[in-house]
Design an enzyme around this catalytic site. Structure first.
Site, mmCIF file in Angstrom:
data_model
loop_
_atom_site.group_PDB
_atom_site.id
_atom_site.type_symbol
_atom_site.label_atom_id
_atom_site.label_comp_id
_atom_site.label_asym_id
_atom_site.label_seq_id
_atom_site.Cartn_x
_atom_site.Cartn_y
_atom_site.Cartn_z
ATOM 1 N N ASP A 63 6.473 0.265 6.854
ATOM 2 C CA ASP A 63 5.057 -0.060 6.637
ATOM 3 C C ASP A 63 4.424 0.943 5.687
ATOM 4 O O ASP A 63 3.884 1.956 6.113
ATOM 5 C CB ASP A 63 4.332 -0.054 7.980
ATOM 6 N N HIS A 107 0.832 -1.207 0.000
ATOM 7 C CA HIS A 107 0.000 0.000 0.000
ATOM 8 C C HIS A 107 0.864 1.252 0.000
ATOM 9 O O HIS A 107 1.982 1.275 0.521
ATOM 10 C CB HIS A 107 -0.989 0.005 1.167
ATOM 11 N N GLU A 149 -4.912 1.760 3.183
ATOM 12 C CA GLU A 149 -4.884 0.566 4.032
ATOM 13 C C GLU A 149 -4.868 0.940 5.503
ATOM 14 O O GLU A 149 -5.437 0.237 6.341
ATOM 15 C CB GLU A 149 -3.657 -0.284 3.680
ATOM 16 N N ASP A 188 -0.055 4.342 1.248
ATOM 17 C CA ASP A 188 -0.306 5.283 2.332
ATOM 18 C C ASP A 188 0.491 4.951 3.584
ATOM 19 O O ASP A 188 0.951 3.814 3.770
ATOM 20 C CB ASP A 188 -1.798 5.320 2.662
#
Length: 591
Positions: A218, A183, A253, A185
């Site tokens: 992440d 993802h 996400e 974001d």
């Protein structure tokens, strides 16, 4: 890295009758000995790792955790030497750091209250409504400039304006595609914490070992590694995939995950249901050493999710004549009731954690004898199951692998010091265990509300339906709404070729590329994710969904926190892994 989961005669003819009798006697003795040995083995397995009883647990049909055979992918690679290049070439490392740092410097923060891109007809209109989405277009432009071959040779589809789907079309239309997900974001950085970062949160600074920045772990790390892998394969020009490769990158996400839902709709329309061979998304990384065994633990399932919003409406009035319990006091009693009544921990064969426990029992040389016995008997003996559940619930990190969690996250009520609060609300977040469901969670909270409603003579409305009629309830009523309902994910199978190819390739990564100097055997076992990834939207595309990042991460990566960081060598592991895995999986027929 230690992840959040903190919890194998041919008988000749012509003999005389005497010789036959002696031989029969010998065979009888031998049969008794063999039978005794078999019984001993079956009982001894309670206290001895299976891999000490059988030389190859993979071929032992009674093994509850057969070791996945290691797969050497090099014979399937057009350029096997590229693996060494990825892991050791300093110029390649410098370029990879530059690529990742550039992505980290673009603050694609996503907030819960951002307007869904579907509300606008164009990007221009979207930016007028919600200017915080503009940074995603900057990221798209950066990816286009950084990976020119990817954008030249792959079809790029923007889904709902911001989602990215890259398609590398394979030559064999009969083969199911494979999808790799990540993802775009990142979790926002509170302004109040910026000065607490060792390096600025969107700097992408590198100290020689770690790279710092929001999203570096992440999961821009994974997104950039996937694009870097494909760009490298295109640069070499030797790999011509037969199987279509899809890269899917959602944009929210960390919020509602609507981007992945739109990507699902696009893929279902293009390929149909159950059309993908595998989906591999972000997840835990590295390995965990437990009781002398090194485990690689891809998540094959995820807990469900529910936000329960419980509101209380009561008459207002002046505080000079207050009731014994204001609405805030009543809700406080409800919160106490909720927290005093936990969900029941359950361990069943529906939970991937049981598969991990079987692997621990069969392969650990150090596991307590009684615990090993209880694990192996846990699905046949209620007492044994109870002992394993008690063992897991000693630690919060393992307790909630087998139990639904509940956390009161938000409480709101009252507007003025001299006015009785007329409206109070509480939000309870639940991560739903695989043995539970949204319905069973709602039933638990329904009982809690009914208990307090009865005590104070209140009405009760549940999801629009009156459980206790509110018409004749002058004291007020509860209103219970369900927000963000998500059932526990279907569990991916671990007894077929898909699992063996994925697991066997991970063994090669760790045993041959990351730790070539050791002779350790890594055991690949299933695991349960207590959080949710974008795969929560992709269940209809395949049964084979794995949530795992093939790399060694930092001991403490500070994901979602101050000083989020990445051990950069782990980034190279991801590139190396997918460099060989895409070519390896291309050589297989569909499972």
């Amino acid at each position: 890295m230690t992840s959040e989961k903190e919890l194998p005669l041919h008988v000749g003819g012509g003999a005389s009758r005497t010789h036959k009798l002696r031989r029969a006697h010998h065979f009888g003795v031998l049969a008794v000995v063999l039978l005794t040995l078999l019984v001993w083995c079956l009982s001894y397995r309670d206290s001895t790792p299976i891999h000490l009883l059988f030389t190859d647990p993979h071929h032992e049909p009674d093994a509850l955790c057969p070791i996945v055979p290691k797969i050497d992918p090099t014979k399937h690679l057009a350029n096997p030497d590229t693996l060494k290049y990825i892991l050791t070439n300093k110029k390649f490392h410098k370029r990879a750091r530059k690529n990742l740092a550039g992505a980290v410097r673009i603050p694609t923060q996503v907030y819960d209250d951002m307007e869904n891109p579907t509300s606008a007809k164009s990007l221009h209109e979207l930016y007028q409504i919600e200017p915080r989405w503009k940074t995603f277009e900057r990221l798209h432009e950066y990816l286009h400039d950084t990976y020119p071959l990817v954008h030249k040779h792959l079809h790029v589809k923007k889904v709902n304006k911001l989602g990215l789907v890259y398609t590398w079309k394979g030559k064999d239309k009969s083969k199911k595609p494979i999808m790799l997900a990540a993802h775009q974001d990142v979790v926002p950085v509170p302004l109040e914490t910026v000065d607490q970062w060792t390096h600025p949160p969107f700097s992408g600074d590198f100290d020689g070992e770690f790279m710092y920045g929001r999203g570096v772990s992440d999961c821009k790390n994974l997104l950039i590694a996937l694009l870097s892998t494909v760009e490298l394969l295109l640069q070499e020009g030797d790999f011509k995939p037969k199987r279509t490769i899809v890269l899917a990158f959602g944009y929210d996400e960390e919020a509602l995950g609507q981007g992945a839902k739109h990507i699902l709709e696009h893929l279902l329309d293009k390929y149909g249901p159950d059309s993908f061979l595998q989906i591999i998304d972000e997840g835990d990384e590295g390995y965990e050493e437990i009781e002398g065994v090194k485990f690689i633990l891809p998540a094959t399932g995820e807990k469900g999710h529910l936000n329960s919003v419980i509101e209380l409406y009561t008459p207002g009035g002046h505080l000079s004549v207050p009731p014994k319990h204001t609405s805030i006091g009543i809700v406080a009693q409800l919160i106490t009731r909720i927290e005093d009544n936990d969900f029941t921990p359950v361990l069943s064969n529906a939970n991937p954690v049981l598969g991990q426990l079987y692997c621990l029992a069969e392969h650990s040389p150090h596991l307590d004898k009684e615990l090993r016995s209880s694990i192996l008997k846990s699905q046949l003996d209620a007492g044994a199951n109870e002992r394993v559940v008690e063992y897991l619930t000693r630690d919060k990190q393992t307790q909630f692998l087998i139990q639904s969690s509940q956390a009161v996250d938000i409480v709101q009520g009252g507007v003025k010091s001299n006015a009785l609060p007329e409206h109070v609300s509480v939000l309870v977040n639940t991560r739903i265990a695989v043995e539970e469901s949204v319905a069973s969670v709602v039933e638990k909270f329904k009982r809690d509300v009914l208990d307090i409603a009865g005590k104070f003579d209140l009405g009760f409305v549940l999801d629009g339906q009156e459980v206790i009629p509110i018409k004749d309830k002058p004291n007020g009523y509860f209103n219970y709404s369900l927000v963000e309902q998500l059932e526990p994910a279907p569990v991916s199978p671990t007894n077929g070729q898909s699992w063996e190819v994925f697991g066997g390739s991970l063994r090669y990564l760790f045993e041959e590329l990351v730790f070539p100097e050791t002779n350790d055997t890594f055991v690949v076992a299933p695991f349960l994710s207590t959080g949710n990834t974008d795969t929560k939207s992709y269940w209809d595309l395949t049964r084979n969904i794995y949530r795992y990042q093939p790399s060694i991460g930092a001991a403490d990566s500070h994901i979602h926190s101050i000083d989020e960081k990445l051990w950069f060598e782990g980034h190279l592991h991801i590139i190396g892994y997918y460099y060989f895995y895409l070519q390896l999986i291309d050589s297989y027929d569909d499972f």
